[in-house]
Motif scaffolding. Sequence first.
Motif, PDB file in Angstrom:
ATOM      1  N   TYR A  77      36.925  -0.518  51.278  1.00 11.54           N
ATOM      2  CA  TYR A  77      37.743   0.459  50.556  1.00 11.54           C
ATOM      3  C   TYR A  77      39.213   0.057  50.700  1.00 11.54           C
ATOM      4  CZ  TYR A  77      33.797   3.783  50.881  1.00 11.54           C
ATOM      5  OH  TYR A  77      32.586   4.419  50.800  1.00 11.54           O
ATOM      6  N   HIS A 109      45.720   8.556  46.421  1.00 14.48           N
ATOM      7  CA  HIS A 109      44.463   8.087  45.814  1.00 14.48           C
ATOM      8  C   HIS A 109      43.267   8.216  46.731  1.00 14.48           C
ATOM      9  CE1 HIS A 109      46.049   6.360  42.086  1.00 14.48           C
ATOM     10  NE2 HIS A 109      47.106   6.029  42.788  1.00 14.48           N
ATOM     11  N   GLY A 110      43.460   8.651  47.947  1.00 17.45           N
ATOM     12  CA  GLY A 110      42.325   8.697  48.852  1.00 17.45           C
ATOM     13  C   GLY A 110      41.779   7.306  49.086  1.00 17.45           C
ATOM     14  N   LEU A 111      40.473   7.212  49.270  1.00 18.86           N
ATOM     15  CA  LEU A 111      39.828   5.919  49.440  1.00 18.86           C
ATOM     16  C   LEU A 111      39.128   5.537  48.150  1.00 18.86           C
ATOM     17  CD1 LEU A 111      40.089   6.832  52.486  1.00 18.86           C
ATOM     18  CD2 LEU A 111      38.160   5.319  52.883  1.00 18.86           C
ATOM     19  N   GLU A 151      34.687   0.676  42.362  1.00 24.02           N
ATOM     20  CA  GLU A 151      35.601   1.233  41.361  1.00 24.02           C
ATOM     21  C   GLU A 151      36.797   0.344  41.060  1.00 24.02           C
ATOM     22  OE1 GLU A 151      37.243   4.885  42.780  1.00 24.02           O
ATOM     23  OE2 GLU A 151      38.536   5.195  41.047  1.00 24.02           O
ATOM     24  N   PHE A 202      33.594   4.199  59.916  1.00 23.60           N
ATOM     25  CA  PHE A 202      34.694   3.360  59.460  1.00 23.60           C
ATOM     26  C   PHE A 202      35.304   2.509  60.563  1.00 23.60           C
ATOM     27  CE2 PHE A 202      35.692   4.584  55.108  1.00 23.60           C
ATOM     28  CZ  PHE A 202      34.840   5.664  54.958  1.00 23.60           C
ATOM     29  N   SER A 259      37.718   6.885  38.251  1.00 22.00           N
ATOM     30  CA  SER A 259      38.223   8.248  38.426  1.00 22.00           C
ATOM     31  C   SER A 259      37.600   8.841  39.674  1.00 22.00           C
ATOM     32  CB  SER A 259      37.881   9.103  37.221  1.00 22.00           C
ATOM     33  OG  SER A 259      36.490   9.205  37.092  1.00 22.00           O
ATOM     34  N   GLN A 260      38.298   9.759  40.296  1.00 15.93           N
ATOM     35  CA  GLN A 260      37.821  10.323  41.536  1.00 15.93           C
ATOM     36  C   GLN A 260      36.913  11.497  41.253  1.00 15.93           C
ATOM     37  OE1 GLN A 260      41.041  11.165  44.137  1.00 15.93           O
ATOM     38  NE2 GLN A 260      41.974   9.183  43.884  1.00 15.93           N
ATOM     39  N   GLN A 292      30.142  15.429  51.638  1.00 11.37           N
ATOM     40  CA  GLN A 292      30.490  15.213  53.037  1.00 11.37           C
ATOM     41  C   GLN A 292      31.984  15.449  53.247  1.00 11.37           C
ATOM     42  OE1 GLN A 292      28.913  11.400  54.455  1.00 11.37           O
ATOM     43  NE2 GLN A 292      27.339  11.460  52.856  1.00 11.37           N
ATOM     44  N   TYR A 348      35.195  14.317  55.846  1.00  6.68           N
ATOM     45  CA  TYR A 348      35.673  13.364  56.835  1.00  6.68           C
ATOM     46  C   TYR A 348      37.071  13.753  57.277  1.00  6.68           C
ATOM     47  CZ  TYR A 348      31.840  10.175  55.669  1.00  6.68           C
ATOM     48  OH  TYR A 348      30.595   9.607  55.495  1.00  6.68           O
ATOM     49  N   GLN A 396      40.697  12.139  59.137  1.00  5.08           N
ATOM     50  CA  GLN A 396      41.424  10.922  59.444  1.00  5.08           C
ATOM     51  C   GLN A 396      42.702  11.266  60.192  1.00  5.08           C
ATOM     52  OE1 GLN A 396      43.156   8.669  56.166  1.00  5.08           O
ATOM     53  NE2 GLN A 396      42.763   6.737  57.225  1.00  5.08           N
ATOM     54  N   LEU A 414      38.459   6.816  59.054  1.00 10.24           N
ATOM     55  CA  LEU A 414      37.882   8.132  58.818  1.00 10.24           C
ATOM     56  C   LEU A 414      36.715   8.377  59.765  1.00 10.24           C
ATOM     57  CD1 LEU A 414      39.372   7.442  56.091  1.00 10.24           C
ATOM     58  CD2 LEU A 414      37.756   9.026  55.031  1.00 10.24           C
ATOM     59  N   PHE A 428      39.125  14.715  54.089  1.00 11.29           N
ATOM     60  CA  PHE A 428      38.657  14.209  52.806  1.00 11.29           C
ATOM     61  C   PHE A 428      37.243  14.700  52.529  1.00 11.29           C
ATOM     62  CE2 PHE A 428      41.949  11.079  51.940  1.00 11.29           C
ATOM     63  CZ  PHE A 428      42.483  10.839  53.200  1.00 11.29           C
ATOM     64  N   LEU A 480      29.647   6.618  48.363  1.00  9.13           N
ATOM     65  CA  LEU A 480      30.425   7.840  48.391  1.00  9.13           C
ATOM     66  C   LEU A 480      31.674   7.680  47.549  1.00  9.13           C
ATOM     67  CD1 LEU A 480      30.280   8.660  52.214  1.00  9.13           C
ATOM     68  CD2 LEU A 480      28.862   9.623  50.384  1.00  9.13           C
ATOM     69  N   PHE A 485      35.365   9.339  47.299  1.00 15.75           N
ATOM     70  CA  PHE A 485      36.265  10.158  48.095  1.00 15.75           C
ATOM     71  C   PHE A 485      37.344  10.811  47.249  1.00 15.75           C
ATOM     72  CE2 PHE A 485      35.181   9.324  52.520  1.00 15.75           C
ATOM     73  CZ  PHE A 485      34.326   8.240  52.402  1.00 15.75           C
ATOM     74  N   GLY A 486      37.757  11.983  47.694  1.00 21.10           N
ATOM     75  CA  GLY A 486      38.898  12.642  47.106  1.00 21.10           C
ATOM     76  C   GLY A 486      40.187  12.147  47.735  1.00 21.10           C
ATOM     77  N   SER A 487      41.290  12.729  47.304  1.00 19.30           N
ATOM     78  CA  SER A 487      42.602  12.259  47.752  1.00 19.30           C
ATOM     79  C   SER A 487      43.075  12.921  49.037  1.00 19.30           C
ATOM     80  CB  SER A 487      43.636  12.457  46.645  1.00 19.30           C
ATOM     81  OG  SER A 487      43.633  13.800  46.222  1.00 19.30           O
TER      82      SER A 487
END
Lengths: 113, 113
Positions: free
Chosen positions: A35, A41-43, A59, A104, B1-2, B33, B35, B37, B43, B88, B101, B103-105
């Motif tokens: 990642y 942008h997150g991951l 992606e 991770f 896109s997320q 899920q 996470y 960080q 994470l 996240f 997975l 992930f979001g931002s």
Amino acid sequence: DAGITQSPRHKVTETGTPVTLRCHQTENHRYMYWYRQDPGHGLRLIHYSYGVKDTDKGEVSDGYSVSRSKTEDFLLTLESATSSQTSVYFCAISVGTLQETQYFGPGTRLLVL
Amino acid sequence: SQQGEEDPQALSIQEGENATMNCSYKTSINNLQWYRQNSGRGLVHLILIRSNEREKHSGRLRVTLDTSKKSSSLLITASRAADTASYFCAAALSSGSARQLTFGSGTQLTVLP
């Protein structure tokens, strides 16, 4: 506990140079991921592997290639680094009975000048 | 896109208060899920909720999932300064590999002592 190491932990390079990041796991986990993490942008998934020599794009795979010749090592290569590839890179493995969650590594900070 | 988008982007609370973070996603999921960080670290998996579950608890964490609204929330009760971190959500999409997975931002949580 799963053990993941990433090397190098920090790297500064110049635009146009090749860069290889290494992810090493100490157990025989099948699934490995690369990642990148950028502010806002997150991951985002670059590439992943589901076995030795078995890899697929994520992606944001443009400009990156990967290789997995051994179960324990997953290499990420930037063929010709660009400033837009300045980021923090994380390696992860799928863990758990159903391989659904991810563990991770500590990350690699890459600065492309 | 997320797939996962967290709300709020940043949250600041006093120690002892509860913290609620929300996540929305766009398509069908197998599981959702959360996470955590800490600054400069990788994470760490907190909790997983499956698409057929509505609520799950783990210690001071409570996760809810509303598949009709495509949303999830993470509640941290009796927060501590050590809870300061980014959180996240990550969606395991029905359409993709069960191990991938998205992930979001993230939500940056600051717990003030």
